[in-house]
Design a protein around this motif. Structure first.
Motif, PDB file in Angstrom:
ATOM      1  N   UNK A  67       4.865   6.568  -6.575  1.00  0.00           N
ATOM      2  CA  UNK A  67       3.989   7.283  -7.490  1.00  0.00           C
ATOM      3  C   UNK A  67       4.097   8.785  -7.267  1.00  0.00           C
ATOM      4  N   UNK A  68       4.149   9.193  -5.991  1.00  0.00           N
ATOM      5  CA  UNK A  68       4.233  10.624  -5.681  1.00  0.00           C
ATOM      6  C   UNK A  68       5.539  11.210  -6.210  1.00  0.00           C
ATOM      7  N   UNK A  69       6.624  10.502  -5.941  1.00  0.00           N
ATOM      8  CA  UNK A  69       7.921  11.008  -6.393  1.00  0.00           C
ATOM      9  C   UNK A  69       7.954  11.083  -7.921  1.00  0.00           C
ATOM     10  N   UNK A  96       5.443  11.317  -9.998  1.00  0.00           N
ATOM     11  CA  UNK A  96       4.539  12.334 -10.530  1.00  0.00           C
ATOM     12  C   UNK A  96       5.153  13.724 -10.430  1.00  0.00           C
ATOM     13  N   UNK A  97       5.716  14.038  -9.262  1.00  0.00           N
ATOM     14  CA  UNK A  97       6.286  15.372  -9.075  1.00  0.00           C
ATOM     15  C   UNK A  97       7.394  15.630 -10.099  1.00  0.00           C
ATOM     16  N   UNK A  98       8.276  14.675 -10.252  1.00  0.00           N
ATOM     17  CA  UNK A  98       9.384  14.908 -11.173  1.00  0.00           C
ATOM     18  C   UNK A  98       8.950  14.790 -12.624  1.00  0.00           C
ATOM     19  N   UNK A 154      -2.098   4.036 -11.144  1.00  0.00           N
ATOM     20  CA  UNK A 154      -3.118   4.726 -10.345  1.00  0.00           C
ATOM     21  C   UNK A 154      -4.380   3.888 -10.248  1.00  0.00           C
ATOM     22  N   UNK A 176      -3.681   1.362  -7.622  1.00  0.00           N
ATOM     23  CA  UNK A 176      -3.601   1.908  -6.272  1.00  0.00           C
ATOM     24  C   UNK A 176      -5.007   2.224  -5.755  1.00  0.00           C
ATOM     25  N   UNK A 183       0.718  11.518  -0.527  1.00  0.00           N
ATOM     26  CA  UNK A 183       1.644  11.710  -1.633  1.00  0.00           C
ATOM     27  C   UNK A 183       2.533  12.918  -1.399  1.00  0.00           C
ATOM     28  N   UNK A 202       8.008  25.048  -8.287  1.00  0.00           N
ATOM     29  CA  UNK A 202       8.712  23.773  -8.225  1.00  0.00           C
ATOM     30  C   UNK A 202       9.376  23.472  -9.556  1.00  0.00           C
ATOM     31  N   UNK A 203       8.610  23.646 -10.619  1.00  0.00           N
ATOM     32  CA  UNK A 203       9.175  23.376 -11.937  1.00  0.00           C
ATOM     33  C   UNK A 203      10.320  24.324 -12.233  1.00  0.00           C
ATOM     34  N   UNK A 218       6.152  15.964 -13.758  1.00  0.00           N
ATOM     35  CA  UNK A 218       5.613  17.272 -14.110  1.00  0.00           C
ATOM     36  C   UNK A 218       6.749  18.208 -14.510  1.00  0.00           C
ATOM     37  N   UNK A 219       7.811  18.188 -13.713  1.00  0.00           N
ATOM     38  CA  UNK A 219       8.943  19.061 -14.010  1.00  0.00           C
ATOM     39  C   UNK A 219       9.529  18.726 -15.369  1.00  0.00           C
ATOM     40  N   UNK A 231       0.556  11.699   9.786  1.00  0.00           N
ATOM     41  CA  UNK A 231       0.523  10.432   9.049  1.00  0.00           C
ATOM     42  C   UNK A 231       0.382   9.263  10.010  1.00  0.00           C
ATOM     43  N   UNK A 261       2.474   4.163  -3.257  1.00  0.00           N
ATOM     44  CA  UNK A 261       2.084   5.583  -3.206  1.00  0.00           C
ATOM     45  C   UNK A 261       3.329   6.461  -3.148  1.00  0.00           C
ATOM     46  N   UNK A 262       4.314   6.009  -2.381  1.00  0.00           N
ATOM     47  CA  UNK A 262       5.553   6.777  -2.272  1.00  0.00           C
ATOM     48  C   UNK A 262       6.168   6.983  -3.651  1.00  0.00           C
ATOM     49  N   UNK A 274       0.796  -1.222   0.000  1.00  0.00           N
ATOM     50  CA  UNK A 274       0.000   0.000   0.000  1.00  0.00           C
ATOM     51  C   UNK A 274       0.828   1.270   0.000  1.00  0.00           C
ATOM     52  N   UNK A 275       1.697   1.401   0.985  1.00  0.00           N
ATOM     53  CA  UNK A 275       2.362   2.708   1.127  1.00  0.00           C
ATOM     54  C   UNK A 275       3.492   2.874   0.127  1.00  0.00           C
ATOM     55  N   UNK A 299       5.103  11.974   1.183  1.00  0.00           N
ATOM     56  CA  UNK A 299       6.157  11.113   0.655  1.00  0.00           C
ATOM     57  C   UNK A 299       7.123  11.895  -0.233  1.00  0.00           C
ATOM     58  N   UNK A 300       6.583  12.837  -0.994  1.00  0.00           N
ATOM     59  CA  UNK A 300       7.456  13.678  -1.811  1.00  0.00           C
ATOM     60  C   UNK A 300       8.422  14.438  -0.919  1.00  0.00           C
TER      61      UNK A 300
END
Lengths: 645, 376
Positions: free
Chosen positions: A455-457, A459-461, A501, A504, B275, B227-228, A463-464, B322, A452-453, A448-449, B278-279
């Motif tokens: 996926x979050x990392x 997704x953020x990168x 996704x 998840x 999320x 951020x970007x 986007x960049x 959390x 998600x960890x 589970x966790x 975690x980021x």
């Protein structure tokens, strides 16, 4: 016979030390013999010829020894300005070409491994004051440059140099009987070669060219040969190790961009020369790039596709059997094992080369490929082999991905030169996709966790990276003007993210649908530009670009599970067909190149770029000593006054 | 100008043949004036201290919250009696009041420097810091319940300046020439984002969900852009001096605060908050594994070191929330480790501040007004 050590000091020469005049001028002068000092003034003329630190000239009564810590093949031409006779070099022709170095040496620690001896014309007084010897240093191989990292303060007079400036020279006295002397005495200097590319075909000298690419500069290999009881190499070898040859430092990222071109940064620019001979086939391990793991990516994603086709309710009308998945999975497993084995051998024996690949802006992303391929294998495992995989496998596979991305994303954020605005290229998607694939596998396994960890990392990168690539910043040099199969990597991240996704969240929610539509749009916008994909040289990395297509097909099938109607079913069948066809075509191409054309693994020039930048044009690279040239040189020199101390 | 005169030091040597008492008086006045001059040099960056202390106070309050798993924190709770929490809260209040007073004095005497600070790409972001500190202190107040009028009034008093500064600074990002985002972006720009998120959380605690959502969305959308931009690291972005490298830790603070704000708005620590948390964890791991980035700034103690504490505190707070939502050993372990780490870092910084107070005193004015701004 008195030995005089001279120093080169640019500042001591006249202010005419500009880099624009066409020749280097050497003026010898015999100072007071008792003082033992003479002075040679070198005037740089060609702005592409440089002396490295530590150049020395030793004046003797009848000859001059010039020690040049050159790290590349150099051609020396000697002519005279004043004085009627042309000084003779201790060889037949008036020009000698020094052999390529035994190994590439870092410029500012270059040991003097090359020397030439110029014997001056016999005259009663030996070298007379005022006699000028004109020495032209030309770079026959076209790769002369100054150490750009030396950052020496240049003479204020030398303001015209386009590139790095001539370094300062400082004097160092050569103790008699040093290794340098020995080296000179042992005749390491070869006679003139008609073609400077052709090397003496002895085992020892051929071997040494690749030494800097081997682990510990070839010492590992020698050790292993010793262990295996091979005969000792000739004495010349031992002398090499006397002169401590340091492993060449890995080029900075700028160097890669300067020297290479092409969408995968794998073609040398015309003005560059490779550090290794280009007309020979290098050792196989040296030619085996990390992008070979792309094959594993392509085949294992096919295994997943056929498994999905066989097990999904929306494609059950096709009645695909699970045998296809089983066969493909076994093939991909075998392929993965083979490629990993070969690459491990490369790491063991050619570690320096692996380091160079690691610093290559495009190849670094392929270091994720082995782990992603393993994740694909775990995703595509046939139900008959294993129904549930252990969670420890997931942690074991994600740990290297985590470490690699800590390093790479950290570099984007704060790592000096490797800023994203500079190095961004479509292959960076490979570093992002690993997160999503890991999230998908983890969610499949029931974790589970962790998913998600990642996926979050991811997704953020993502986007960049997405914004940066879409911007196509002017500071970004690597995006090709024309499309190239690497652009298909754009499709990879959204399609895998959509599936991850969905797993998840438990169902194909709106978030997953949005990601799927983005993937579909990118796919279509690339597919309609299919004309732009023509005319590129086949490379093994193309396999890596098939897995996005396969991923899009799998995502379509999963979407069709959710929204079952004719359109989605046609779409899923169509996309699967296209991806299978592409993979088959690639397979045929690969077989042709491997067995018919024998060029599946061409010389990997992108890791053999030289450390220094070259400014020479091709014209100078082919400069040959010709009388017509000499006349031009003399004519231009006649206007100059000799430099007297 | 009066301000000018006060900047001139008066030395003995320039005053010929004075009587001893007069010279002593002049020396005393000179010393007082130079002391005053030093006092007025405390720029907005010093609010890092109050930010960290108020953040710590809020963390301790959340840790003592009944929702926290008492088993995991059992021994820690016993070590932390409520008296200790009150001491910390008072220390935070005292530091905040003192810094505010100093800043008011600075406003009175060095208005041109304030203007220079407002237009400096790093300095302008720290103008959010006092309001953030007040909001954090408000949230951690032991005697003021969120649903009271006092809390409401104070929230408005502290949030309106944040919104005003938002309008000014975010507007500059895409309209004004020199202060374009691509030129001015640096890690401290995240403070403006964090200020919005702090305001959002405080509002959500009050029950005002719409205002909370408004400030949250302001913060999030600008966070996305920032951020970007920061990751791209345009050449103009590298205008952060090496001494300010500790502010890279703000990369950790922003997602943590966003996670906390969303948690307080939505009521549960759901997947979006997870999320973001975690980021934040990943960015923490990423920064900690690159110690070379911070080497140059760690040579000498200076006020930038206080930039380490606040982000760690925010991360610990997010970990606590959390752990409140999840069962299991990993969330609780994370909470414990991160809370201890943030407390330790704050403690070390307080110790350094008392021991090396001299290093903190500003002997130079970092924000010199440009000649055109000098009034005559």
């Amino acid at each position: 016979m008195s030995k005089t050590t001279a120093c080169f000091d640019g500042a001591e020469c006249d202010s005419g030390l500009a880099c624009q005049s066409p020749l280097a001028t050497a003026v010898t002068s015999q100072g007071d013999p008792t003082a033992g000092k003479g002075k040679l003034c070198f005037k740089f003329v060609e702005d592409d010829t440089y002396f490295m630190n530590g150049s020395q000239v030793i004046l003797s009564d009848d000859h001059i020894d010039i020690y040049i810590p050159m790290c590349w093949p150099i051609k020396l031409t000697v002519a005279s300005i004043q004085g009627s006779e042309t000084p003779r070099i201790q060889s037949q022709a008036n020009s000698i070409k020094l052999p390529p170095p035994q190994s590439l040496v870092q410029a500012n620690q270059c040991q003097q491994s090359n020397s030439i001896s110029i014997s001056l014309p016999a005259s009663p007084s030996g070298i007379t004051i005022g006699q000028a010897i004109k020495v032209v240093f030309g770079d026959a191989a076209g790769s002369a440059a100054i150490d750009e990292q030396l950052n020496q303060p240049s003479d204020s007079t030398i303001s015209n140099s386009r590139a790095a400036k001539p370094g300062k020279f400082h004097s160092r006295s050569i103790p008699a009987g040093s290794s340098y002397g020995k080296a000179a005495a042992m005749g390491k200097v070869n006679g003139p070669l008609a073609d400077q590319q052709r090397m003496p075909r002895s085992y020892s000298s051929r071997d040494k060219r690749f030494d800097s690419f081997k682990t510990w500069s070839g010492k590992l290999e020698r050790q292993l040969s010793n262990f295996r009881g091979k005969p000792q190499e000739p004495d010349v070898e031992a002398n090499d190790s006397d002169i401590s040859i340091e492993a060449e430092a890995v080029p900075a990222v700028d160097r890669y961009f300067d020297a290479l071109e092409g969408p995968e940064l794998d073609t040398l620019k015309a003005s560059e020369v490779s550090a290794l001979p280009e007309d020979e086939k290098w050792p196989f391990l040296l030619r085996f790039p990390i992008s070979a793991f792309g094959m594993c990516l392509g085949v294992s994603s096919q295994a997943i596709l056929w498994k999905t086709l066989a097990t999904s309710p929306s494609t059950s009308f096709l009645h695909v059997s699970l045998t296809v998945n089983f066969v493909l999975w076994c093939i991909s497993l075998a392929l993965m094992g083979t490629v990993s084995l070969i690459y491990s051998l490369k790491i063991i024996f050619y570690f320096e080369t692996v380091r160079r690949e690691y610093y290559h802006p495009v190849r670094i992303n392929f270091f994720f490929a082995p782990w992603i391929a393993c994740l694909f294998l775990a995703l595509g495992v046939p139900p008959s082999v294993a129904e549930n995989l252990h969670a420890a496998l997931w942690y074991a596979l994600m740990a290297p991905i985590f470490c690699l991305e800590l390093k790479i994303y950290g570099q984007w954020m704060s790592g000096g030169q490797r800023r994203l605005s500079k190095v961004a290229n479509p292959s960076n998607h490979l570093s992002i996709v690993g997160n999503f694939v890991g999230a998908l596998l983890g969610a499949n396994m029931g974790l589970k966790e962790g998913p998600i960890f990642f996926f979050a990392v991811g997704l953020a990168h993502y986007i960049v990276l997405f914004v940066t690539l879409y911007q196509r910043l002017p500071t970004n040099e690597t995006l090709p003007r024309d499309l190239h199969p690497v652009f298909f990597l754009f499709v990879a991240a959204p399609s895998v993210a959509c599936m991850a996704w969905a797993q998840i969240c438990g169902d194909f929610s709106y978030g997953a649908k949005m990601a799927y539509f983005i993937a579909l749009f990118l796919y279509v916008s690339l597919a309609v530009r299919i004309n732009f994909f023509r005319g590129f040289r086949f490379s093994l990395a193309w396999w890596a670009y098939t897995f996005p297509m396969t991923g899009a097909s799998i995502a379509t099938i999963k979407y069709a599970n959710e929204v079952t109607n004719v359109v989605t079913q046609i779409l899923s069948v169509g996309l699967s067909g296209i991806s299978t066809f592409t993979v088959t075509a690639l397979l045929v191409y690969t077989i042709i190149h491997a067995f018919v054309l024998h060029d599946l693994f061409p010389n990997d020039v992108s890791i053999a770029i030289t450390w220094k930048r070259t400014k020479l044009t091709k014209k100078l690279a082919h400069l040959r000593f010709a009388s017509s040239d000499m006349k031009d040189i003399e004519a231009s020199i006649s206007g100059n006054t000799p430099q007297l101390p | 100008m009066e301000a000018r005169e006060q900047q001139l030091p008066i030395t003995n040597s320039s005053i010929p043949s004075q009587t001893p008492t007069t010279s002593v008086n002049i020396v005393a006045t000179g010393e007082a004036l130079s002391w005053l001059s030093t006092l007025t040099r405390f720029h907005a960056g010093y609010f890092r201290i109050s930010l960290s202390l108020c953040g710590q106070a809020l963390l301790w309050k959340i840790l003592r919250d009944p929702g926290t798993d008492a088993h995991a924190l059992g021994p820690v709770i016993h070590i932390m009696p409520s008296a200790a929490f009150f001491v910390l809260w008072s220390l935070a209040l005292f530091s905040l009041v003192a810094l505010c007073l100093l800043f008011i004095i600075r406003c009175l005497f060095r208005i041109e420097n304030i203007k220079a600070e407002l237009s400096h790409h790093v300095g302008m972001n720290y103008l959010f810091a006092p309001w953030m500190s007040w909001l954090l202190l408000l949230e951690s107040t032991p005697f003021l319940h969120p649903k009271t009028t006092g809390y409401l009034v104070l929230w408005w008093v502290f949030s309106v300046p944040i919104v005003v500064l938002d309008v000014k600074i975010y507007g500059q990002w895409f309209t004004e020439g020199k202060k374009l985002l691509s030129m001015a972006a640096n890690p401290t720009s995240q403070i403006s984002v964090i200020a919005n998120l702090v305001g959002a959380r405080a509002a959500a605690k009050m029950g005002w969900r719409e205002s909370a959502t408004c400030m949250l969305s302001l913060g999030l959308v600008h966070y996305l852009v920032l951020f970007v931009t920061l990751y791209q690291r345009f050449v103009g972005c590298d205008s952060l001096p090496a001494m300010l490298r500790p502010v890279f830790f703000l990369f950790i603070a922003a997602p943590s605060m966003a996670s906390l704000a969303w948690d307080s708005i939505s009521g549960t620590f759901d997947i979006a908050s997870k999320m973001l948390f975690f980021l934040s964890l990943f960015l923490f791991a990423s920064l900690v594994s690159r110690p070379a980035t911070f080497r140059r700034s760690m040579r000498r103690f200076n006020v930038a070191w206080w930039a380490y504490s606040f982000p760690l505190t925010m991360l610990a707070m997010a970990a606590t929330e959390y752990a409140q939502g999840e069962e299991g050993i990993v969330p609780n372990a994370l909470m414990l480790v991160l809370s201890l780490l943030s407390a330790l870092v704050t403690l070390v910084l307080v110790a350094f501040t008392f021991l090396k107070a001299g290093n903190l005193v500003p002997y130079d004015e970092p924000f010199a007004p440009s000649p055109s701004e000098r009034t005559n």
